[in-house]
Design an enzyme around this catalytic site. Sequence first.
Site, short mmCIF file in Angstrom:
data_model
loop_
_atom_site.label_atom_id
_atom_site.label_comp_id
_atom_site.label_asym_id
_atom_site.label_seq_id
_atom_site.Cartn_x
_atom_site.Cartn_y
_atom_site.Cartn_z
N ASP A 342 0.83 -1.20 0.00
CA ASP A 342 0.00 0.00 0.00
C ASP A 342 0.88 1.26 0.00
OD1 ASP A 342 -2.76 1.11 0.39
OD2 ASP A 342 -1.87 1.89 2.23
N GLU A 371 1.70 0.16 -4.98
CA GLU A 371 0.65 1.11 -5.36
C GLU A 371 1.27 2.50 -5.56
OE1 GLU A 371 -3.56 2.85 -3.57
OE2 GLU A 371 -1.78 2.70 -2.30
#
Length: 628
Positions: A342, A371
């Site tokens: 993330d 990400e």
Amino acid sequence: MGALVSNRGLFGTIAAILLLMTTAPLHAQLRAEPPDWWLGMNNPKLQLMVIGEGIGRTTPSLDYTGVSLDAWHTATSPNYLFLDLIIGPEASAGTLPLRFVFPDGRSENLSYPLQERERPASAYTGFDATDVIYLITPDRFANGNPENDRWPGMREQKVDRTDDYGRHGGDIQGIRDHLDYLADMGFTALWSSPLLENDMPESSYHGYAITDFYKVDPRFGTLEEYKALSAEAASRGIKLIMDQVANHCGLYHWWMEDLPFTDWIHYQKEWQQGQPYTVTNHQRTVNQDAYASEADRELMNAGWFVPSMPDLNQDNPFLARYLIQNSIWWVETLNLGGIRQDTYPYPDKDFMAEWARAIMEEYPNFNIVGEEWSYNPLLVAYWQHGMANRDGYQSWLRSTMDFPLQQDLVSALNQEEGWDAGLNVLYQSLANDFNYPRPEDLLVFADNHDMDRLFTQVKESPQRAEMAMAFVLTAPRTPQVYYGTEILMENSAKPGDHGLIRTEFPGGWADSPVNAFTGKGLSPAQKTMQLRMRRLLQYRKGSWALKSGSTLHFSPQDGVYLMARKFEEETVVLLLNKNKAPYTLELERFSELGVSGELWEVLREKTVKWSGKLNLDAPGAYILTTSK
């Protein structure tokens, strides 16, 4: 960015939150993290974080053949001690007898498990372009065990299925119960948003405010259930991908009551004095910008994402080692087939390179996707390993998330046609692949848990949704599908509402009036979408043209775009037709494809003739193959 989506301003000021924190004894029982380790790792070094009342004042010792205590380090807090162990090749599985002697002569013992590895490092095979990943928000997918919906002692007890941001009760057992659905559809990898403990007072369902990096949230299940999920998925040919967060933790993480060092989190002194937290500037370009100011770089890296998520300081070498070992521990414990990291650009980028390098050196066949939520392909390419960056940076990431292609795909389907609009946007976007070291390793998707659902994005047009998913599943990429996209789930009533984006999957609860697992109650459009996606997914499993073939595409004309994939004797042709009326496609222009005669149309399961002209009787996607 999973972390950003659930705040809603619910937590108030930092001072108010601190008043809510538990006063229970924090270090009453001596323990170590990681909780266990293995023989035969590529890196023989292991650093234990030992936690216990006054443990930092002790002198540790260890007597175990093949394992040496190389050094130990005290922290600012007296309740932590960091031990550097070296596990030699002559060590055997067993229990390490760690002894800690206090200045007054008292001692405490800690038995630490050292295990044989269940499989060699080479057996950890990461996801790649041969896979199709199914992304799930566990709290909203299926409730397999209502008994764990509420858990004693946790800060958010309420289950309210009418609240988009509340807990709904989905869990690991619910995923396990429906693995056959995933396999029947044709998915070969499963990525769920985090399943680790999120003991937060509100909006704890999403998983990105982790309060214990080694504990499964009991409202999702147990570690044994998590292991069972991995094993049962593997038995169906489905790899398990773990969503991890190195940038931040939840404000109620257990260590926030007694931080090991004065620099464990960013802006720690200000936070401890009750001052407002410092928010990141979200200027992710500072990672690449040669002109960026140090002030902007510092704020991007050190600023908190939201008030409920303290920003971790990976410049602290003990925290850096902790995060690296935590990731490796989960790979080994769950037999993972990948990690999704993330908010990848937010932590210190040199640490992230070291983190990814350590994992990839331990597991050479593994894969990590980061990400980078940017629509600029230059920024996305920067993070892919092998990119010739001007600053010499190498991230060790095989994969990054292809937000630029996602945006252009939706734009291409929604816009009116023009020389630089409509399908030409998609054509030109795919042409940017020269920018990437390995475009096939990029993760392409039409929607995910942080953006409006595809059906909402394409203005609830089943034909556009079909075209989007046909492209995602045939493009030279590693495809990801968000749960419910296959049945046209939407959030059109509240665009941008992240709670609604993570709607319950129909059939995942006993009282669901519609059941997408069985097809009960689905509309004709939903059934068609699900059926055609199943056909394409199942075909893709056996198609080397779609998994690793060469790519050829033709510039769009008259609202039709053609892309082809070829491997040896197999050619697959994707046609996207935006014409509302029947359209006759002249085939002479595509002669270099080298196909002729009868082809199989995958979505509609019928034979078509490729000769002279091809009649497209409706808008939507057509997938033709020389290999039925």
